[in-house]
Design a protein around this motif. Sequence first.
Motif, mmCIF file in Angstrom:
data_model
loop_
_atom_site.group_PDB
_atom_site.id
_atom_site.type_symbol
_atom_site.label_atom_id
_atom_site.label_comp_id
_atom_site.label_asym_id
_atom_site.label_seq_id
_atom_site.Cartn_x
_atom_site.Cartn_y
_atom_site.Cartn_z
ATOM 1 N N VAL A 46 -40.866 109.844 32.074
ATOM 2 C CA VAL A 46 -40.503 109.768 30.655
ATOM 3 C C VAL A 46 -39.474 108.659 30.444
ATOM 4 N N SER A 47 -39.708 107.831 29.454
ATOM 5 C CA SER A 47 -38.748 106.766 29.110
ATOM 6 C C SER A 47 -38.074 107.093 27.784
ATOM 7 N N ILE A 48 -36.778 106.807 27.704
ATOM 8 C CA ILE A 48 -35.980 107.045 26.497
ATOM 9 C C ILE A 48 -35.425 105.702 26.048
ATOM 10 N N GLU A 49 -35.810 105.271 24.834
ATOM 11 C CA GLU A 49 -35.426 103.966 24.309
ATOM 12 C C GLU A 49 -34.647 104.122 23.009
ATOM 13 N N GLY A 50 -33.823 103.124 22.704
ATOM 14 C CA GLY A 50 -33.055 103.126 21.475
ATOM 15 C C GLY A 50 -33.333 101.899 20.631
ATOM 16 N N ASP A 51 -33.194 102.064 19.298
ATOM 17 C CA ASP A 51 -33.393 100.955 18.368
ATOM 18 C C ASP A 51 -32.721 101.323 17.046
ATOM 19 N N ASN A 52 -32.508 100.326 16.194
ATOM 20 C CA ASN A 52 -32.005 100.586 14.852
ATOM 21 C C ASN A 52 -33.091 100.432 13.802
ATOM 22 N N LEU A 53 -34.317 100.197 14.276
ATOM 23 C CA LEU A 53 -35.462 100.102 13.385
ATOM 24 C C LEU A 53 -36.432 101.242 13.686
ATOM 25 N N TYR A 54 -36.972 101.795 12.616
ATOM 26 C CA TYR A 54 -37.876 102.926 12.785
ATOM 27 C C TYR A 54 -39.112 102.547 13.596
#
Length: 632
Positions: A442-450
């Motif tokens: 499982v990978s967990i990623e972050g962003d400020n765009l939906y």
Amino acid sequence: MMLIVGVCYNTSCAFTNNKLVESLEFAGKNRVELQKVLDHYKNDSIKLKAAIYLIENMPQHFSYIIADMDKFELYKVKSVKEGYLTHQDSIDIMLLSQSFNKIQKIYDSHVITADYLIKNIDFSFYIWTHQPWGKYLTFDDFCERILPYRIEHEPLELWKIDYYKSFNPILDSLYQGTDVVGACDVLIRYIDKEGFPNNYLMPIELPRYKASFLKEHKVGGCRESTDFITYVMRSLGIPVSVDLLYYSIGLNQAHYWNTVKDTTGNIIPFWLDKGGVFRGLNDDNIRPKRKIYRYSYKMNLESQQAIACRQDLYKIISNSMIRDVTSEYYGKNNILLDLDLDLRNGQLIYLCAFSNEGLVPQGVSLIQNRRVAFKNIGTNLLYFLAIDTKMGLKQVGYPFNFDGTKVNYYNPNINRINNIKLTRKTPLYPNTIEHLDSILGVSIEGDNLYNMSNAKLLYRITDTIRTNYNKAVLINNSKFKYIRCTPEKNKKLEFAELTFYEDCDMEKEIPYSVINASSLPEINNINDNDPLSFYQSDSINKSIIIKFENSFSIKTILFTPRNDDNFIRIGDEYELFYNDGQNWISLGKQWANSNVLFFDAPDNSVLWLRNLSRGKEENVFVYKNNVQKFLL
């Protein structure tokens, strides 16, 4: 009478004739129907033997007549297919069950017709002789595994031809080989794919469901599924039986599975959700098999010599419709135990299994010269000896393991105390390991765009997980408003719990919502502080998108994979016991502030960790080489 006198097979003529005469006399007015069958086959010696086999053993067989059985069946279907019962439904079922107090037995010998028996015998021979594996099956195996018209006490029906018409075309379309195991395998895979659902909403079940009911609705637990499989296989000439073991206090619960006999004479156990039928002994590794029994149409004469003992065990060992087949699984073995106890000759000693409600008897024997013997028991399992008292079973002597040849006693050394590390209260079973492993990749990623067009990888789960609470500390200074969790390719996404924190001490939890799976009610399980509930995506390769109220810098991720909640649970109270040969002695209580507990315990002792806050599943263990080794 000349016909009867002329028959002889397997045993002495006198014994066989006497048994047949007794069976005909037991039939009373219905004797004429049984005699018609014997007369019908007077010129066909092999079918006559089969008819005699059925008639000789018929007096022990009967159906239960239950008022409003059809209403029970409707409630069963509703409970499984619709997934609920109303409060009024449960009340109605309990009211209907009051008829069980007036349950009637209708003996086959008193009602069965010649036409029924002749159709069953003729069709059984047809499927035996028309299947390519039939030539490897002995007459005795045929009588045991194909010929019987019933399993236990289900209502009497002519089911075999009906099942054949439904399932023979399926077998023909799926398998053209000659191996009976191959035929059995494809059918089990087909049945498993079609589904045989169950739940435990019914407050009380029928003693046995009809063959026609199981064929139409395909619902029920292990007993119903094994019955259904038996009907399917026997209707197609595949030699199967129903095996079972008894467990729980009072020995009032049983677990069932099927066995097939292959062309070499080997017995192969199988059950639904196993994934198929495989040569070699298969074991679910969950329910220890100390004593294994098999339903048999033939009367078990050994049951008549059963030792008079506790009612819960006596009802099993005196049951003439089942026989002990433990030796087919473990080989023949004998165990002779010396007793360093002041017990008299002739006193009963019980061989017991552990349960968290008390000892469960598995066998019984008589003391002779301070010794006690048991034969044909499951190996590499933990046993206790006990005597029966007014207060119930009382342990006598240290628990022991039997590996098939020698005995190893667990005599605690109170002069050698070890500090032990505990992580679970039950074994880590394969199905739980499968759920734990589902989170790998499982990978967990972050962003400020939906749309996650600038996603940054925060963490990927790469280490094998063998605990509940898993902490990932991130080296991250960026702030994110959206998080995407994606499973490994061709997997579904599963989490029991997923929490994010602004700090490494996990004091500043970041609240969130899942915005792309809100229609799934299970999505709330991912952050409900209940490690037993879980979320599973409805398809493979499907991510979830998490939204924070504002942008945050994530320092810690705490995640829990889907599990059985038998790890150490933070906030719960635990107590550890060791067995001193007579009783369970407390080694103290602790409140868990992490997913690990530490206790001081005597060396070589059988230990029992109890969760005093919740749950019922608990197994005993020893502590060896710095790890818990659970004893089944």
